[in-house]
Design a protein around this motif. Structure first.
Motif, PDB file in Angstrom:
ATOM      1  N   LEU A  16      48.913  12.185  53.806  1.00  0.00           N
ATOM      2  CA  LEU A  16      48.527  11.768  55.152  1.00  0.00           C
ATOM      3  C   LEU A  16      49.278  10.502  55.551  1.00  0.00           C
ATOM      4  O   LEU A  16      49.741  10.373  56.691  1.00  0.00           O
ATOM      5  N   SER A  17      49.419   9.572  54.592  1.00  0.00           N
ATOM      6  CA  SER A  17      50.158   8.344  54.863  1.00  0.00           C
ATOM      7  C   SER A  17      51.613   8.640  55.182  1.00  0.00           C
ATOM      8  O   SER A  17      52.188   8.087  56.129  1.00  0.00           O
ATOM      9  N   ARG A  18      52.223   9.548  54.401  1.00  0.00           N
ATOM     10  CA  ARG A  18      53.634   9.843  54.616  1.00  0.00           C
ATOM     11  C   ARG A  18      53.846  10.616  55.920  1.00  0.00           C
ATOM     12  O   ARG A  18      54.861  10.455  56.588  1.00  0.00           O
ATOM     13  N   VAL A  19      52.904  11.469  56.275  1.00  0.00           N
ATOM     14  CA  VAL A  19      53.033  12.212  57.534  1.00  0.00           C
ATOM     15  C   VAL A  19      52.969  11.249  58.708  1.00  0.00           C
ATOM     16  O   VAL A  19      53.775  11.328  59.649  1.00  0.00           O
ATOM     17  N   THR A  20      52.003  10.327  58.695  1.00  0.00           N
ATOM     18  CA  THR A  20      51.921   9.346  59.782  1.00  0.00           C
ATOM     19  C   THR A  20      53.145   8.429  59.778  1.00  0.00           C
ATOM     20  O   THR A  20      53.622   8.017  60.838  1.00  0.00           O
ATOM     21  N   ILE A  23      55.854  10.398  61.464  1.00  0.00           N
ATOM     22  CA  ILE A  23      55.653  10.373  62.921  1.00  0.00           C
ATOM     23  C   ILE A  23      56.125   9.035  63.488  1.00  0.00           C
ATOM     24  O   ILE A  23      56.779   8.979  64.537  1.00  0.00           O
ATOM     25  N   ARG A  24      55.791   7.972  62.778  1.00  0.00           N
ATOM     26  CA  ARG A  24      56.242   6.639  63.189  1.00  0.00           C
ATOM     27  C   ARG A  24      57.756   6.574  63.297  1.00  0.00           C
ATOM     28  O   ARG A  24      58.308   6.114  64.306  1.00  0.00           O
ATOM     29  N   VAL A 167      47.967   4.447  55.779  1.00  0.00           N
ATOM     30  CA  VAL A 167      47.936   5.127  57.081  1.00  0.00           C
ATOM     31  C   VAL A 167      47.735   4.120  58.206  1.00  0.00           C
ATOM     32  O   VAL A 167      48.278   4.264  59.306  1.00  0.00           O
ATOM     33  N   ASN A 170      50.940   2.623  59.521  1.00  0.00           N
ATOM     34  CA  ASN A 170      51.684   3.566  60.357  1.00  0.00           C
ATOM     35  C   ASN A 170      51.039   3.740  61.726  1.00  0.00           C
ATOM     36  O   ASN A 170      51.723   3.758  62.754  1.00  0.00           O
ATOM     37  N   LEU A 171      49.708   3.849  61.756  1.00  0.00           N
ATOM     38  CA  LEU A 171      49.010   3.992  63.027  1.00  0.00           C
ATOM     39  C   LEU A 171      49.203   2.758  63.898  1.00  0.00           C
ATOM     40  O   LEU A 171      49.365   2.856  65.122  1.00  0.00           O
ATOM     41  N   ILE A 174      52.732   2.904  65.280  1.00  0.00           N
ATOM     42  CA  ILE A 174      52.812   3.947  66.306  1.00  0.00           C
ATOM     43  C   ILE A 174      52.206   3.450  67.612  1.00  0.00           C
ATOM     44  O   ILE A 174      52.791   3.604  68.697  1.00  0.00           O
TER      45      ILE A 174
END
Length: 521
Positions: A16-20, A23-24, A167, A170-171, A174
């Motif tokens: 989940l961390s790498r996916v966000t 996206i970043r 995460v 990253n959030l 973003i």
């Protein structure tokens, strides 16, 4: 505890961390492309990351976690809490000092990290990197204390919170890129502000988790008392060689970043995006296994269970080959599809795709080495032997720079990535040899058969991917983003089905890895 389940828990949250994070980076690529101003950001961002790895996840974790595991196993809970209070107090005040010095000396720090930005034609890039470095330096304090909290939580077998909190960074970035960047005169400055906010958020969540366990440290000004604690002194003594060892790895990163700033504008950014793709397998597998192995190895060593210690390493290495080899092959064969699907939008053009793809392929060559180091190094750290990995790291630093002399003139920024990967392979081989010579690691039976099965499955998977690629023009589908996403997911899923289908046909069964040949730890 079932180590496979623990590793899977860490991996799922890390995913989940790498996916966000992906996206970043997609948003950054789309908004800013790959040029001099993005190079300035990535140089500035690497400075706190470098020091975080040096002081927190690197030297501190290597020295702190094994001794904390020993303390937890052999002393009372109250004694462990006192140790946490004293270590946290010293760490906090040291970090505040480092942060203040870094903010003041930011121009010197940026010059050391990216001397290519000092040219007269890049003065604005240098000034931007200095500004962002100063803004992001407090991130070091936050993340070092986060690493402290993660070490405690992992030792107490609470792996989920440390795995998921990245995460928040990253959030935060973003949100900053979407809502704050349009309101700033220099939009990319929003990313630096987002980094600091993300660091504070991670620290708050981790310390809240410690509080729920009754382990939240009480920061005290009684630093002399903390320094006089024999266990704290042991940690400090262990940190010295660990710092040297981690410094060697970070010095290699510093040199490579510096070299990249002298190459074509965009080189630092291409390497950063390629590194983002490499973080998927290295974090999902290497970091996850390292996280669950180090406390287990430390406790096995403290209890004198030599056979369990060796079996844990054997389990980690087999799992690394089982998942790391297809990951490396897949990254290389699907590099154009991955980079195009994820970054080929807005300001990130086809030339940027080609350059980033070269770096991805170069990194993929050394992926197995990067993963294996994360399994083998804890084999020394858990025994509180940090000096041996340090000696190996020094030799690898020299080897990596020699490889740079060979590859960079011909492969440019991709040569830097290739040197890092091959250096990691040398590092892993030296660590493995050291563990074998000491009798710490004795391979279990069946390695030859296991490896041959992997080779057959890899050959079939590689043939299938190479054939599928001949029918797809990834760049031509720029205006059909979701079609590219669908095709990429289909290829990744298909490769996984083919690989594990062949292994299953050859007799492999997942339950063989539930215990990894070791007692449940």
């Amino acid at each position: 505890m079932n180590l496979l389940r623990a590793a899977a828990t860490v991996s799922s949250y890390t995913l989940l961390s790498r996916v966000t994070g992906l996206i970043r980076d997609v948003l950054i690529a789309r908004a800013f492309g790959a040029g001099s101003i993005t190079d300035a950001f990535w140089v500035a961002f690497r400075i706190p990351n470098l020091l975080r790895r040096l002081f927190a996840e690197g030297a501190f974790a290597q020295a702190f976690v094994p001794i904390l595991g020993e303390t937890k196993s052999t002393r009372t809970t109250e004694e462990a809490r006192v140790l946490l209070d004293r270590v946290a107090s010293l760490l906090t005040f040291v970090l505040i000092g480092v942060t203040l010095v870094g903010i003041i000396a930011a121009p010197l720090v940026v010059s050391a990290m990216g001397s290519g930005l000092r040219g007269a034609d890049r003065a604005s890039d240098f000034d931007a990197a200095v500004w962002m470095t100063r803004v992001m330096f407090p991130y070091i304090t936050c993340m070092s204390l986060v690493a402290f909290a993660s070490g405690v939580l992992n030792t107490w077998r609470h792996f989920a919170v440390p795995a998921i909190t990245p995460v928040l960074l990253n959030l935060s970035m973003i949100a900053a890129s979407i809502f704050l960047a349009p309101r700033l005169e220099t939009p990319i400055y929003a990313l630096a502000i987002g980094v600091v906010i993300g660091g504070v958020a991670q620290l708050a969540v981790q310390f809240a988790a410690l509080a729920r366990l009754g382990l939240k440290p009480r920061i005290s000004f009684r630093l002399k008392t903390a320094w006089a604690d024999p266990t704290v002194k042991r940690i400090m003594r262990q940190m010295l060689p660990a710092t040297v060892g981690v410094s060697v790895a970070q010095l290699s990163l510093l040199i490579n970043t510096n070299i990249a700033t002298w190459l074509a504008p965009g080189s630092v950014t291409w390497l950063s995006f390629a590194d983002r793709l490499m973080e998927f397998p290295t974090a999902l597998l290497g970091a996850a296994l390292s996280t669950v192995l180090l406390p287990s190895l430390s406790q096995a060593h403290a209890a004198g269970r030599k056979e369990d210690y060796s079996a844990l390493l054997d389990w980690g290495l087999r799992l690394t080959l089982l998942l790391g080899l297809p990951a490396g092959l897949g990254l290389a064969l699907m590099s154009e599809g991955l980079v195009s699907t994820l970054f080929h939008y807005g300001a990130f053009n086809a030339a940027d795709v080609a350059q980033t793809r070269m770096a991805v392929i170069a990194y993929a060559v050394g992926l197995l080495g990067l993963l294996a180091v994360k399994i083998l190094a804890p084999g020394f750290y858990a025994r509180q032997d940090i000096r041996t990995p340090v000696k190996i790291a020094l030799a690898v630093l020299v080897a990596t720079q020699c490889l740079n002399l060979i590859f960079v003139p011909y492969l440019h920024h991709a040569g830097l990535a290739l040197s890092i990967g091959l250096g990691a392979c040398i590092n892993a081989l030296a660590l493995l040899t050291g563990l074998r010579r000491r009798g710490v690691y004795v391979p279990s039976k069946g390695w030859g058969t296991f490896f041959m099965k992997l080779l057959v499955a890899l050959a079939v998977m590689g043939t299938a991917l190479a054939g599928a690629n001949t029918f797809i023009d990834w760049l031509a589908m720029q205006q059909h983003a979701w079609l590219r996403v669908g095709l990429l997911l289909a290829m990744v899923s298909g490769a996984g089905v083919v690989y594990f289908g062949v292994l299953f046909t050859l007799g492999f069964r997942p339950n063989q890895f539930k215990k990894g040949g070791t007692p449940l730890v």
